[in-house]
Enzyme design. Structure first.
Site, short mmCIF file in Angstrom:
data_model
loop_
_atom_site.label_atom_id
_atom_site.label_comp_id
_atom_site.label_asym_id
_atom_site.label_seq_id
_atom_site.Cartn_x
_atom_site.Cartn_y
_atom_site.Cartn_z
N HIS A 66 -38.43 -20.31 -5.23
CA HIS A 66 -38.91 -18.93 -5.34
C HIS A 66 -39.03 -18.48 -6.79
O HIS A 66 -39.15 -17.28 -7.06
CB HIS A 66 -37.97 -17.97 -4.58
CG HIS A 66 -38.07 -18.13 -3.09
ND1 HIS A 66 -37.14 -17.58 -2.24
CD2 HIS A 66 -38.95 -18.78 -2.30
CE1 HIS A 66 -37.48 -17.87 -0.98
NE2 HIS A 66 -38.57 -18.62 -0.99
N GLN A 109 -33.29 -20.93 -3.24
CA GLN A 109 -34.18 -19.76 -3.08
C GLN A 109 -33.84 -18.73 -4.15
O GLN A 109 -34.57 -17.77 -4.33
CB GLN A 109 -33.99 -19.12 -1.70
CG GLN A 109 -34.30 -20.04 -0.53
CD GLN A 109 -33.91 -19.40 0.78
OE1 GLN A 109 -34.72 -18.75 1.45
NE2 GLN A 109 -32.66 -19.57 1.17
N ASN A 110 -32.71 -18.95 -4.83
CA ASN A 110 -32.24 -17.98 -5.81
C ASN A 110 -33.03 -18.08 -7.10
O ASN A 110 -33.53 -19.15 -7.45
CB ASN A 110 -30.74 -18.20 -6.11
CG ASN A 110 -29.90 -18.04 -4.86
OD1 ASN A 110 -30.33 -17.42 -3.89
ND2 ASN A 110 -28.72 -18.64 -4.86
N ALA A 157 -18.30 -18.78 0.17
CA ALA A 157 -18.82 -20.01 -0.47
C ALA A 157 -17.82 -20.64 -1.43
O ALA A 157 -17.70 -21.86 -1.50
CB ALA A 157 -20.12 -19.69 -1.20
N ARG A 196 -32.60 -7.20 -12.61
CA ARG A 196 -32.02 -8.40 -12.00
C ARG A 196 -31.78 -9.47 -13.06
O ARG A 196 -30.81 -10.22 -13.01
CB ARG A 196 -32.95 -8.94 -10.89
CG ARG A 196 -33.02 -8.04 -9.68
CD ARG A 196 -33.83 -8.68 -8.57
NE ARG A 196 -33.17 -9.89 -8.08
CZ ARG A 196 -33.79 -10.80 -7.32
NH1 ARG A 196 -35.07 -10.63 -7.00
NH2 ARG A 196 -33.15 -11.87 -6.89
N CYS A 240 -48.28 -16.43 -16.87
CA CYS A 240 -49.46 -15.60 -17.14
C CYS A 240 -50.39 -15.61 -15.93
O CYS A 240 -50.79 -16.68 -15.45
CB CYS A 240 -50.21 -16.16 -18.37
SG CYS A 240 -51.77 -15.30 -18.69
N GLY A 294 -25.29 -20.24 2.32
CA GLY A 294 -25.41 -18.84 1.92
C GLY A 294 -26.81 -18.28 2.05
O GLY A 294 -27.27 -17.56 1.16
N ASP A 354 -31.61 -16.75 -9.93
CA ASP A 354 -30.64 -16.74 -11.05
C ASP A 354 -30.48 -18.18 -11.55
O ASP A 354 -30.90 -19.13 -10.89
CB ASP A 354 -29.29 -16.15 -10.58
CG ASP A 354 -28.63 -16.98 -9.48
OD1 ASP A 354 -28.42 -16.46 -8.37
OD2 ASP A 354 -28.34 -18.18 -9.73
N CYS A 357 -49.96 -12.69 -23.20
CA CYS A 357 -49.56 -14.08 -22.91
C CYS A 357 -49.50 -14.85 -24.25
O CYS A 357 -50.45 -14.78 -25.05
CB CYS A 357 -50.60 -14.73 -22.00
SG CYS A 357 -50.45 -16.53 -21.91
N1 APR Z 1 -20.28 -16.85 0.92
C1 APR Z 1 -21.16 -17.46 1.75
N2 APR Z 1 -22.22 -16.83 2.31
C2 APR Z 1 -22.39 -15.53 2.00
C3 APR Z 1 -21.51 -14.82 1.15
C4 APR Z 1 -20.43 -15.54 0.59
N3 APR Z 1 -19.55 -14.96 -0.23
N4 APR Z 1 -21.95 -13.53 1.06
C5 APR Z 1 -23.06 -13.45 1.82
N5 APR Z 1 -23.32 -14.64 2.39
C6 APR Z 1 -24.44 -14.99 3.28
C7 APR Z 1 -24.78 -13.94 4.31
O1 APR Z 1 -24.02 -14.15 5.49
C8 APR Z 1 -26.28 -14.22 4.53
O2 APR Z 1 -26.44 -15.23 5.53
O3 APR Z 1 -25.57 -15.10 2.44
C9 APR Z 1 -26.74 -14.78 3.18
C10 APR Z 1 -27.58 -13.78 2.38
O4 APR Z 1 -28.78 -13.57 3.10
P1 APR Z 1 -29.98 -12.84 2.36
O5 APR Z 1 -29.46 -11.62 1.68
O6 APR Z 1 -31.08 -12.72 3.36
O7 APR Z 1 -30.41 -13.83 1.19
P2 APR Z 1 -31.31 -15.12 1.31
O8 APR Z 1 -31.08 -15.84 2.60
O9 APR Z 1 -31.12 -15.91 0.06
O10 APR Z 1 -32.80 -14.51 1.32
C11 APR Z 1 -33.87 -15.44 1.36
O11 APR Z 1 -35.43 -13.62 1.10
O12 APR Z 1 -36.03 -11.64 0.14
C12 APR Z 1 -36.22 -13.00 0.08
O13 APR Z 1 -36.92 -14.18 -1.82
C13 APR Z 1 -35.81 -13.57 -1.25
O14 APR Z 1 -34.91 -15.78 -1.67
C14 APR Z 1 -34.75 -14.60 -0.88
C15 APR Z 1 -35.03 -14.88 0.59
#
Ligand code: APR
Length: 231
Positions: free
Chosen positions: A106, A88-89, A215, A56, A114, A172, A91, A133
């Site tokens: 997150h 929550q990302n 987005a 990742r 460490c 998102g 990256d 570490c």
């Molecule tokens: N534009 C806008 N929204 C989008 C796009 C896009 N191009 N592509 C996908 N999505 C939306 C989907 O509709 C969905 O609602 O992004 C969301 C992705 O949902 P998840 O995959 O569940 O990701 P996320 O909500 O960030 O997960 C939350 O779960 O596993 C844990 O720690 C991890 O931070 C993460 C948390």
């Protein structure tokens, strides 16, 4: 005084080529969270967990910010301290777009920590199980990622901001993982206007308005709307 709190999820980085978790082909399709994203998983098989985050980290290093990241950074240029971005990302694409002071609730792929002394430092591209570490020397290094069952970062600061804001926006995110999924409830009960920006409605009726679309299109247009709203 914070007027706007924005929460982003994996959907904001999807058009930069980074997999989300729960969409088709998402990260949790190829790998179970309990195998790579819990302290128990790390204790059981640290090599597997490091391989998952090394992959990742490599993907995130190749990715570039998209128009949604850039629009949010430009909005911060105009709103300054009135805006707080919580992601929550893990990256670094918000920062790569110029966003300052992002809260990574997150954790972040580009940071290591460490398990023995809590020291944090810039993660190497590839982390391995017995890396010492740099501070205490213990072979207890791990990605600085908040795993399931662990406490997300900066929660007190986030709740304070949610209470004081005029607008809260979730961009998102599937709204399935707490405590982030509960931010809209905290905001709405404080009388804050709650916006959802997503490909499709997440189904949480607490949001007052949905701005739907990818987005890279929906976020720039929402940024113009919210700036006009906040004045
Ligand atoms: N534009 C806008 N929204 C989008 C796009 C896009 N191009 N592509 C996908 N999505 C939306 C989907 O509709 C969905 O609602 O992004 C969301 C992705 O949902 P998840 O995959 O569940 O990701 P996320 O909500 O960030 O997960 C939350 O779960 O596993 C844990 O720690 C991890 O931070 C993460 C948390």
């Amino acid at each position: 005084m914070i007027d706007l709190v924005v929460l982003t999820g994996a959907g904001v980085s999807a058009e930069s080529g980074l997999a989300t978790f729960r969409d088709a082909g998402g990260l949790w399709e190829g790998q179970r969270p309990e195998d790579v994203a819990t302290p128990q998983a790390f204790a059981r098989d640290p090599d597997l967990v490091h391989r998952f985050y090394n992959a990742r980290r490599a993907a995130a290093g190749e990715a570039t910010p998209n128009a949604a990241h850039s629009a949010l950074a430009a909005l911060q240029d105009r709103l300054g301290e009135r805006m707080l971005l919580v992601t929550q990302n893990v990256d670094g694409l918000h920062e790569a777009a110029g966003h300052r002071g992002v809260i990574h609730m997150h954790g972040a792929l580009n940071r290591a920590t460490c398990g023995a002394c809590g020291h944090r430092w810039a993660a190497p591209a590839v982390m391995e199980t017995d890396d010492p570490c740099p501070s205490c020397g213990a072979p207890a290094t791990r990605p600085d990622i908040v795993w399931f069952g662990e406490m997300p970062q900066e929660m007190e600061r986030i709740y304070k901001a949610l209470d004081a804001a005029h607008v809260f926006a979730a961009i998102g995110t599937s709204g399935l993982v707490y405590p982030a999924a509960g931010f809209v409830d905290v905001a709405a009960s404080a009388g804050v206007l709650c916006h959802e920006i997503n490909l499709a409605p997440g189904g949480n009726p607490t949001f007052h308005q949905l701005f739907s679309g990818p987005a890279t299109q929906a976020v720039p247009s929402w940024c113009a709307d919210v700036e006009a709203l906040l004045g």
